[in-house]
Design an enzyme around this catalytic site. Sequence first.
Site, PDB file in Angstrom:
ATOM      1  N   GLN A   1      -4.340  -1.617   9.425  1.00 62.01           N
ATOM      2  CA  GLN A   1      -4.246  -2.937   8.794  1.00 62.01           C
ATOM      3  C   GLN A   1      -4.934  -3.996   9.664  1.00 62.01           C
ATOM      4  O   GLN A   1      -4.645  -4.131  10.848  1.00 62.01           O
ATOM      5  CB  GLN A   1      -2.775  -3.308   8.541  1.00 62.01           C
ATOM      6  CG  GLN A   1      -2.580  -4.631   7.829  1.00 62.01           C
ATOM      7  CD  GLN A   1      -3.183  -4.648   6.415  1.00 62.01           C
ATOM      8  OE1 GLN A   1      -3.059  -3.681   5.660  1.00 62.01           O
ATOM      9  NE2 GLN A   1      -3.840  -5.742   6.054  1.00 62.01           N
TER      10      GLN A   1
ATOM     11  N   LYS B   1       0.846  -1.212   0.000  1.00 60.67           N
ATOM     12  CA  LYS B   1       0.000   0.000   0.000  1.00 60.67           C
ATOM     13  C   LYS B   1       0.877   1.256   0.000  1.00 60.67           C
ATOM     14  O   LYS B   1       0.590   2.225  -0.720  1.00 60.67           O
ATOM     15  CB  LYS B   1      -0.963  -0.034   1.203  1.00 60.67           C
ATOM     16  CG  LYS B   1      -2.038  -1.104   1.027  1.00 60.67           C
ATOM     17  CD  LYS B   1      -2.794  -1.485   2.294  1.00 60.67           C
ATOM     18  CE  LYS B   1      -3.701  -2.701   2.011  1.00 60.67           C
ATOM     19  NZ  LYS B   1      -4.453  -3.188   3.165  1.00 60.67           N
TER      20      LYS B   1
ATOM     21  N   ASP C   1     -10.321   3.503   3.778  1.00 60.25           N
ATOM     22  CA  ASP C   1     -10.377   2.049   3.571  1.00 60.25           C
ATOM     23  C   ASP C   1     -11.812   1.537   3.795  1.00 60.25           C
ATOM     24  O   ASP C   1     -12.071   0.350   3.642  1.00 60.25           O
ATOM     25  CB  ASP C   1      -9.401   1.369   4.539  1.00 60.25           C
ATOM     26  CG  ASP C   1      -8.946   0.001   4.045  1.00 60.25           C
ATOM     27  OD1 ASP C   1      -8.892  -0.210   2.809  1.00 60.25           O
ATOM     28  OD2 ASP C   1      -8.647  -0.863   4.890  1.00 60.25           O
TER      29      ASP C   1
END
Length: 281
Positions: free
Chosen positions: A99, A55, A122
Amino acid sequence: MPAQILDGKAIAQQTEAELSERVAQLKEKSGGNAPILATILVGGDPASATYVRMKQNACKRVGMESIAVEMPEETTTEELLAKIDELNNNPNCHGILLQHPVPEQIEERDCFDSIALEKDVDGVTCLGFGRMAMGEEAYGSATPQGIMRLLQAYNIPLQGKNAVVVGRSPILGKPMAMMLLNANATVTICHSRTENLADIISRADIVVGAVGKPEFIKADWVKDGAVVVDAGYHPGGVGDIELEPLYDRAVAITPVPGGVGPMTINTLILQSVDAGEKKMA
Ligand code: NAP
């Protein structure tokens, strides 16, 4: 006829070229500042570390910057909440990626939900999910949003179609189902307690595999002419669906690798650029 390949890698590359252009324009307007994505990695899981690095690399490729936060395995919920609060209040941070999964002592849902809506690039907050489900503005959860972008890029018809989503996780199956519903598909959501799974799948015009088990969905459960979307990725390069026999029978198919995976990261980066533009342009 062979299935049309829904080439996520190609669509992601094409989008990156457009994003590089948008970031360059933002830099020009703002005296050299780029949108910044903060990535938070908690603990030492090697797969998570790899995803975070991928990412960060995608940020670099389009000219964005990232703030790399790494926290130890024994981090508490309070410590992680404090870090997210700091990033929420940092005007130079435009998006936050936490994450998944975090170590088990941490209340992951509380931490996701503490991310400010405008930085939830996200698409992991309950608020963002609810808004998306209601058709209000919000960043979509990156994997299902990436799948929707892939289907749209190839003009796959969704309206009125029978879509079956296998999996109901908060980051994938559930938002996937809502997105397909918003696109006027008729949606069935299957999970570990579903009965007659093969029978339900056999009626699907669109099948989305989001189970987390290698080749769990068998090719002979899928009808001829279906659109086959496989979100899984496992060692040996297989997904959640037995894809090989379907390349001749499906109308369209996401390859593994190179289908859904590249679209997930690409969607995160796209949404980060959107967030940067909203603050900086
Ligand atoms: P997850 O949280 O483990 O959820 C798996 C889902 O599958 C659950 O809803 C579970 O049902 C369901 N399931 C398990 N066994 C089943 C069975 N026998 N029959 C029907 N349903 C069953 O996984 P996830 O995070 O959603 O990920 C799903 C897959 O997508 C994995 O292969 C993962 O690697 C992949 N993934 C890919 C990306 C990407 O960027 N490409 C991103 C995220 C995930 P219950 O709810 O009843 O337990």
